[in-house]
Design a protein around this motif. Structure first.
Motif, PDB file in Angstrom:
ATOM      1  N   GLY A  13       0.671  -1.275   0.025  1.00 48.80           N
ATOM      2  CA  GLY A  13      -0.009  -0.002  -0.004  1.00 48.80           C
ATOM      3  C   GLY A  13       0.830   1.260  -0.128  1.00 48.80           C
ATOM      4  O   GLY A  13       0.120   2.448  -0.122  1.00 48.80           O
ATOM      5  N   LEU A  14       2.184   1.183   0.060  1.00 47.40           N
ATOM      6  CA  LEU A  14       2.951   2.462  -0.057  1.00 47.40           C
ATOM      7  C   LEU A  14       3.074   2.931  -1.385  1.00 47.40           C
ATOM      8  O   LEU A  14       2.832   2.195  -2.467  1.00 47.40           O
ATOM      9  CB  LEU A  14       4.266   2.059   0.635  1.00 47.40           C
ATOM     10  CG  LEU A  14       4.543   1.927   1.842  1.00 47.40           C
ATOM     11  CD1 LEU A  14       5.963   1.467   2.484  1.00 47.40           C
ATOM     12  CD2 LEU A  14       4.469   3.433   2.755  1.00 47.40           C
ATOM     13  N   SER A  15       3.202   4.015  -1.537  1.00 41.67           N
ATOM     14  CA  SER A  15       3.520   4.967  -2.928  1.00 41.67           C
ATOM     15  C   SER A  15       4.617   4.707  -3.558  1.00 41.67           C
ATOM     16  O   SER A  15       4.791   5.089  -4.711  1.00 41.67           O
ATOM     17  CB  SER A  15       3.186   6.333  -2.600  1.00 41.67           C
ATOM     18  OG  SER A  15       4.086   6.870  -1.811  1.00 41.67           O
ATOM     19  N   GLY A  16       5.608   4.210  -2.936  1.00 43.27           N
ATOM     20  CA  GLY A  16       6.899   4.043  -3.379  1.00 43.27           C
ATOM     21  C   GLY A  16       7.691   2.967  -2.584  1.00 43.27           C
ATOM     22  O   GLY A  16       7.089   2.389  -1.773  1.00 43.27           O
ATOM     23  N   VAL A  17       8.906   2.845  -2.922  1.00 40.36           N
ATOM     24  CA  VAL A  17       9.952   1.642  -2.333  1.00 40.36           C
ATOM     25  C   VAL A  17      10.673   2.307  -1.468  1.00 40.36           C
ATOM     26  O   VAL A  17      11.774   3.283  -1.999  1.00 40.36           O
ATOM     27  CB  VAL A  17      10.835   0.986  -3.629  1.00 40.36           C
ATOM     28  CG1 VAL A  17      11.459  -0.138  -2.756  1.00 40.36           C
ATOM     29  CG2 VAL A  17       9.558   0.195  -4.524  1.00 40.36           C
ATOM     30  N   PRO A  18      10.550   2.493  -0.258  1.00 40.66           N
ATOM     31  CA  PRO A  18      11.543   2.961   0.708  1.00 40.66           C
ATOM     32  C   PRO A  18      12.792   2.244   0.872  1.00 40.66           C
ATOM     33  O   PRO A  18      13.019   1.252   0.867  1.00 40.66           O
ATOM     34  CB  PRO A  18      10.503   3.196   2.022  1.00 40.66           C
ATOM     35  CG  PRO A  18       9.804   1.772   1.758  1.00 40.66           C
ATOM     36  CD  PRO A  18       9.477   1.421   0.637  1.00 40.66           C
ATOM     37  N   ASP A  19      13.652   3.276   1.589  1.00 36.45           N
ATOM     38  CA  ASP A  19      15.143   2.278   1.808  1.00 36.45           C
ATOM     39  C   ASP A  19      14.996   1.730   2.941  1.00 36.45           C
ATOM     40  O   ASP A  19      14.003   1.868   3.761  1.00 36.45           O
ATOM     41  CB  ASP A  19      16.125   3.558   2.079  1.00 36.45           C
ATOM     42  CG  ASP A  19      16.323   4.591   0.754  1.00 36.45           C
ATOM     43  OD1 ASP A  19      16.317   3.985  -0.299  1.00 36.45           O
ATOM     44  OD2 ASP A  19      16.762   5.458   0.949  1.00 36.45           O
ATOM     45  N   ALA A  20      15.843   0.482   2.846  1.00 35.75           N
ATOM     46  CA  ALA A  20      15.686  -0.401   4.023  1.00 35.75           C
ATOM     47  C   ALA A  20      16.292   0.373   5.193  1.00 35.75           C
ATOM     48  O   ALA A  20      17.316   1.369   5.240  1.00 35.75           O
ATOM     49  CB  ALA A  20      16.818  -1.544   3.595  1.00 35.75           C
ATOM     50  N   GLY A  21      15.627   0.264   6.188  1.00 32.61           N
ATOM     51  CA  GLY A  21      16.085   0.824   7.689  1.00 32.61           C
ATOM     52  C   GLY A  21      15.335   2.114   7.929  1.00 32.61           C
ATOM     53  O   GLY A  21      15.397   2.871   9.060  1.00 32.61           O
ATOM     54  N   THR A  22      14.569   2.631   7.006  1.00 31.22           N
ATOM     55  CA  THR A  22      13.748   3.616   7.511  1.00 31.22           C
ATOM     56  C   THR A  22      12.579   3.531   8.279  1.00 31.22           C
ATOM     57  O   THR A  22      11.860   2.230   8.377  1.00 31.22           O
ATOM     58  CB  THR A  22      12.955   4.161   5.897  1.00 31.22           C
ATOM     59  OG1 THR A  22      13.894   4.395   4.730  1.00 31.22           O
ATOM     60  CG2 THR A  22      12.208   5.632   6.029  1.00 31.22           C
ATOM     61  N   LYS A  23      12.164   4.526   9.036  1.00 30.14           N
ATOM     62  CA  LYS A  23      11.313   4.252  10.379  1.00 30.14           C
ATOM     63  C   LYS A  23       9.764   4.263   9.735  1.00 30.14           C
ATOM     64  O   LYS A  23       9.418   5.493   8.556  1.00 30.14           O
ATOM     65  CB  LYS A  23      11.504   5.234  11.277  1.00 30.14           C
ATOM     66  CG  LYS A  23      10.649   4.973  12.475  1.00 30.14           C
ATOM     67  CD  LYS A  23      10.957   5.949  13.653  1.00 30.14           C
ATOM     68  CE  LYS A  23      10.449   5.615  14.952  1.00 30.14           C
ATOM     69  NZ  LYS A  23      10.787   6.570  15.990  1.00 30.14           N
ATOM     70  N   LEU A  24       8.924   3.628   9.729  1.00 29.12           N
ATOM     71  CA  LEU A  24       7.483   3.707   9.540  1.00 29.12           C
ATOM     72  C   LEU A  24       6.831   3.791  10.653  1.00 29.12           C
ATOM     73  O   LEU A  24       6.731   3.130  11.692  1.00 29.12           O
ATOM     74  CB  LEU A  24       7.002   2.322   8.814  1.00 29.12           C
ATOM     75  CG  LEU A  24       5.732   2.111   8.151  1.00 29.12           C
ATOM     76  CD1 LEU A  24       5.599   1.269   6.935  1.00 29.12           C
ATOM     77  CD2 LEU A  24       4.797   1.694   9.119  1.00 29.12           C
ATOM     78  N   VAL A  25       5.789   4.770  10.522  1.00 23.01           N
ATOM     79  CA  VAL A  25       4.951   5.300  11.452  1.00 23.01           C
ATOM     80  C   VAL A  25       3.639   5.510  11.239  1.00 23.01           C
ATOM     81  O   VAL A  25       3.398   5.618   9.845  1.00 23.01           O
ATOM     82  CB  VAL A  25       5.296   6.575  12.300  1.00 23.01           C
ATOM     83  CG1 VAL A  25       6.544   6.449  13.064  1.00 23.01           C
ATOM     84  CG2 VAL A  25       5.558   7.676  11.178  1.00 23.01           C
ATOM     85  N   VAL A  26       2.523   5.503  12.067  1.00 25.18           N
ATOM     86  CA  VAL A  26       1.106   5.754  11.548  1.00 25.18           C
ATOM     87  C   VAL A  26       0.646   6.972  11.733  1.00 25.18           C
ATOM     88  O   VAL A  26       1.109   7.713  12.533  1.00 25.18           O
ATOM     89  CB  VAL A  26      -0.001   4.660  12.644  1.00 25.18           C
ATOM     90  CG1 VAL A  26      -1.242   4.947  12.236  1.00 25.18           C
ATOM     91  CG2 VAL A  26       0.478   3.577  12.302  1.00 25.18           C
ATOM     92  N   CYS A  27      -0.081   7.849  10.682  1.00 23.07           N
ATOM     93  CA  CYS A  27      -0.564   8.961  10.745  1.00 23.07           C
ATOM     94  C   CYS A  27      -1.808   9.074  11.289  1.00 23.07           C
ATOM     95  O   CYS A  27      -2.700   8.241  11.283  1.00 23.07           O
ATOM     96  CB  CYS A  27      -0.415   9.710   9.266  1.00 23.07           C
ATOM     97  SG  CYS A  27       1.552   9.729   8.895  1.00 23.07           S
ATOM     98  N   LYS A  28      -2.335  10.235  11.556  1.00 26.27           N
ATOM     99  CA  LYS A  28      -3.815  10.646  12.160  1.00 26.27           C
ATOM    100  C   LYS A  28      -4.672  10.552  10.700  1.00 26.27           C
ATOM    101  O   LYS A  28      -5.818   9.914  10.889  1.00 26.27           O
ATOM    102  CB  LYS A  28      -3.892  11.999  12.283  1.00 26.27           C
ATOM    103  CG  LYS A  28      -2.986  12.328  13.721  1.00 26.27           C
ATOM    104  CD  LYS A  28      -3.179  13.700  13.918  1.00 26.27           C
ATOM    105  CE  LYS A  28      -2.338  14.218  15.525  1.00 26.27           C
ATOM    106  NZ  LYS A  28      -2.359  15.472  15.606  1.00 26.27           N
ATOM    107  N   SER A  29      -4.382  10.783   9.396  1.00 26.85           N
ATOM    108  CA  SER A  29      -5.202  10.553   8.568  1.00 26.85           C
ATOM    109  C   SER A  29      -4.351  10.614   7.262  1.00 26.85           C
ATOM    110  O   SER A  29      -2.959  10.737   7.061  1.00 26.85           O
ATOM    111  CB  SER A  29      -6.223  11.618   8.168  1.00 26.85           C
ATOM    112  OG  SER A  29      -5.376  12.901   7.712  1.00 26.85           O
ATOM    113  N   GLU A  30      -4.989   9.776   6.116  1.00 25.45           N
ATOM    114  CA  GLU A  30      -4.023   9.662   4.796  1.00 25.45           C
ATOM    115  C   GLU A  30      -3.925  11.088   4.146  1.00 25.45           C
ATOM    116  O   GLU A  30      -2.683  10.823   3.287  1.00 25.45           O
ATOM    117  CB  GLU A  30      -5.143   8.834   4.007  1.00 25.45           C
ATOM    118  CG  GLU A  30      -4.432   8.066   2.662  1.00 25.45           C
ATOM    119  CD  GLU A  30      -5.413   7.265   2.025  1.00 25.45           C
ATOM    120  OE1 GLU A  30      -4.976   6.850   1.001  1.00 25.45           O
ATOM    121  OE2 GLU A  30      -6.240   6.929   2.441  1.00 25.45           O
TER     122      GLU A  30
END
Length: 681
Positions: free
Chosen positions: A421-438
């Motif tokens: 569901g991500l818009s692109g391919v992130p770099d390995a090691g990047t932090k992923l967090v939940v936001c308030k809204s899309e």
């Protein structure tokens, strides 16, 4: 978007000028052959130049500039109408075209002025701020370079806090919600010391058999159960090229299991892995693998540990050492017990009721899914439908796939999952967090992406000076092997690029033109063709029709599944790009006894071979009284009435040389050939 073609009459009506005036300007720009009448179409590459000229003309006449040029690009805050003002504002980065519009000049005038300043730049090239300011000063303007336009300033100020906030928000945990979480364990060590096999034995699954060459290529994560407790395993590749990936594995992990083969002891990559674990301040457990081998030497491993600052418990230290065998299963239970003991001492906690916080282990483009990322949830719970931000990429969790390939609805602390569901391919090691809204995630992601683009553009050199150009021409002897790298996952791409840059050579360098994730496409081949590069694919396929294009463009595509082979082949390719070392090898010597005149064709000299051998096609030198008079090659040899390929010492023959007729009796002919020796790096 490219510029559209425009008819002469359309442009004339728009600016209120005559058709003749526009045709005259086009002729001065060198487009006279294409444009003859009012119905003629102005070529796309000439439209911008003509519009710039008309804007300037309108400004001089005091009229309103055409909407087509001065106000179209947000790059120049001041159009040609305001060219009379002393202070001109422009957004950075400064492009030649936007600078010309801001100064009210034609692009070719700006380019010419830049050449006078020893700077070569095209209409769409970026300039250094200092160069742009100096050029504007010479044209009578004070140039002020703004980082962003006014609207962007307002928008950025409004969203700047939220842009950085998601990763930095401190969540107040309710003590009642905090529970013990399972440890995240990373297996590290030298290549082929049995990391994956050891995990297989623990998980009672087979993974290594499916890996090319039996070597783990990508970071993967899985869960093993031990009674009523679980352990999350992160497997990092052992090859030293994957240093960066291994470092990321250490940063997300709680415990490191350092796998050392009992027959080999500590190897370079073992020490490297140990240093990563120490730098991350992670507890280390040493697993002495292959203990079942007859040449296993446990004392050697213990000594190596002590030499590298890891004091084993048996010698009075604090580092646990477990003797194991992935093949026989010996010591597996002891290793699990030790891992759980270390985890107990760490008192690992997590709050499943808070928004998820995770780290990317690997990312890739997958057919049917699009961009996917393998992540480990460090804290909180990630649900399907959560809006997320990961670096500059954003999205909504469309799917969660666990380590067994099954879809799940949520992932709690210490759980490894693949996210879709991500818009692109992130770099390995990047932090992923939940936001308030899309919507918030999208705004932050787009702002970061724009900011990154500006930084990238600003980091590049603006134009090239003539001095640089001449110095490059003088240094043209230094060769470069250019490559386009395509891999299946982001971590492999980074590791391969770093490995290629580290290949040692004083004679040739490797230049990575493009490195990306995904299949090899036509654009990759076109880039390689235009730059005389080769295309390297690692664990990827070639799209349909691309091979045909590659053959047509004479571009070499090489596909690999094991990194050793890739690096070795690139070394060979580098050596192949070098000019081979040339060396003369003497074949023989002959002297002319008699000259034969033929009714048709050139003279033939009758010779006696005094030494060595004479071959057709060999190089030759003719000496007369010790002086060189000809340098060529042997066209044909004749012995009696037969054409022969070679004549040996002590035999007579007729020799015809290439384009040489001035023979004389007594001339000495020396024969040799050029040996090409493969150049070394």
């Amino acid at each position: 978007m490219g510029t559209k073609s425009v008819k002469v009459k359309t442009l004339a009506d728009k600016y209120g000028v005559s058709v003749k005036e526009i045709i005259k300007e086009l002729e001065s720009q060198g487009f006279g052959d294409d444009v003859k009448s009012a119905s003629s179409v102005i070529p796309p590459d000439a439209v911008e130049l003509v519009k710039s000229y008309l804007d300037e003309l309108m400004a001089k006449r005091g009229g309103e500039p055409g909407r087509g040029a001065g106000n179209r690009d947000g790059g120049g805050a001041v159009s040609a109408a305001s060219a009379g003002q002393q202070e001109v504002h422009i957004k950075g980065p400064v492009i030649v075209k936007s600078l010309a519009e801001a100064l009210g000049k034609r692009p070719n005038e700006v380019i010419t002025s830049l050449m006078m300043m020893n700077v070569l730049a095209s209409i769409n090239q970026m300039l250094e701020p200092a160069v742009a300011v100096e050029l504007a000063a010479k044209m009578g303007f004070t140039l002020v370079i703004d980082k962003r336009g006014k609207e962007e300033h307002v928008q950025k100020d409004a969203g700047s806090q939220s842009a950085d906030a998601p990763e930095e928000i401190e969540f107040a945990d309710n003590p009642k919600d905090i529970i013990a979480r399972q440890p995240i364990v990373t297996f590290m060590g030298h290549v082929d010391h049995g990391k994956t096999s050891l995990q297989d034995a623990i998980r009672k699954t087979r993974v290594a058999a499916g890996e090319a060459g039996g070597i783990t290529q990508h970071i993967g994560a899985s869960i093993a159960h031990c009674g009523n407790k679980s352990v999350t395993f992160v497997d990092t590749p052992g090859h030293e090229a994957f240093t960066a990936m291994r470092a990321r594995g250490a940063n997300v992990t709680d415990i490191v299991v350092l796998v050392v083969a009992a027959d080999d002891g500590f190897m370079p990559q073992t020490i490297e892995a140990m240093n990563h674990a120490k730098a991350a301040k992670v507890p280390i457990i040493v697993a002495m693998n292959k203990i079942d081998l007859p040449n296993a030497n446990p004392d050697k491993v213990l000594l190596n540990m002590q030499q590298n600052g890891l004091m084993p418990e048996d010698w009075g230290g604090t580092i646990g050492v477990v003797k194991v065998s992935a093949k026989t299963g010996q010591g597996i239970d002891d290793l699990l017990e030790r891992i759980l003991l270390e985890a107990e001492m760490l008192e690992l906690k997590g709050n499943p009721k808070r928004p998820a916080e995770a780290f990317v282990l690997e990312s890739q483009l997958e057919q049917g899914y699009g961009p996917t990322a393998s992540i480990v949830v460090k804290n909180g719970t990630l649900h399907v439908g959560d809006p997320i931000i990961c670096g500059e990429y954003y999205g909504k969790v469309k799917g969660l796939i666990d380590h067994r390939g099954q879809r799940i609805k949520s992932a709690g602390p210490s759980t490894p999952v693949k996210i879709v569901g991500l818009s692109g391919v992130p770099d390995a090691g990047t932090k992923l967090v939940v936001c308030k809204s899309e919507k918030e995630a999208k705004e932050i992601g787009e702002a970061r992406s724009a900011s990154k683009r500006v930084e990238t553009l600003s980091g590049k050199g603006g134009g090239m000076t003539l001095d640089d150009l001449f110095s490059q021409m003088e240094n043209g002897k230094r060769n470069t092997l250019k490559v386009v790298v395509k891999t299946d996952v982001c971590g492999s791409s980074e590791a391969i690029v770093e490995s290629l840059k580290k290949l040692p050579s004083e004679k040739i360098s490797v230049e990575v033109l493009h490195a990306a994730v995904g299949a090899i496409t036509e654009s990759d081949v076109q880039l390689a063709a235009s730059s005389n590069a080769i295309v390297i694919g690692f664990h990827v396929r070639v799209n349909p029709g691309v091979n045909d294009l590659a053959k047509k463009e004479n571009v070499e595509i090489r596909l690999y599944s094991i990194i050793y082979e890739l690096l070795e082949d690139i070394k060979d390719a580098m050596a192949g790009r070098l000019e081979p070392d040339k060396r003369e090898k003497e074949l023989g010597v002959a002297h002319i006894l008699k000259i034969f005149e033929l009714s048709r064709g050139p003279k033939i000299c009758g010779c006696m071979v005094d030494k060595g051998v004479v071959k057709v096609g060999s190089k030759s030198r003719v000496f007369r009284k010790g002086e060189l008079i000809f340098n060529g090659e042997v066209r044909s040899l004749r012995r009696f009435q037969d054409d022969v390929k070679e004549v040996r010492q002590g035999m007579e023959c007729g020799i015809k040389l290439d384009n040489f007729l001035d023979f004389d009796v007594g001339d000495v002919i020396q024969f040799y050939e050029i040996e090409l020796k493969k150049a070394t790096l």
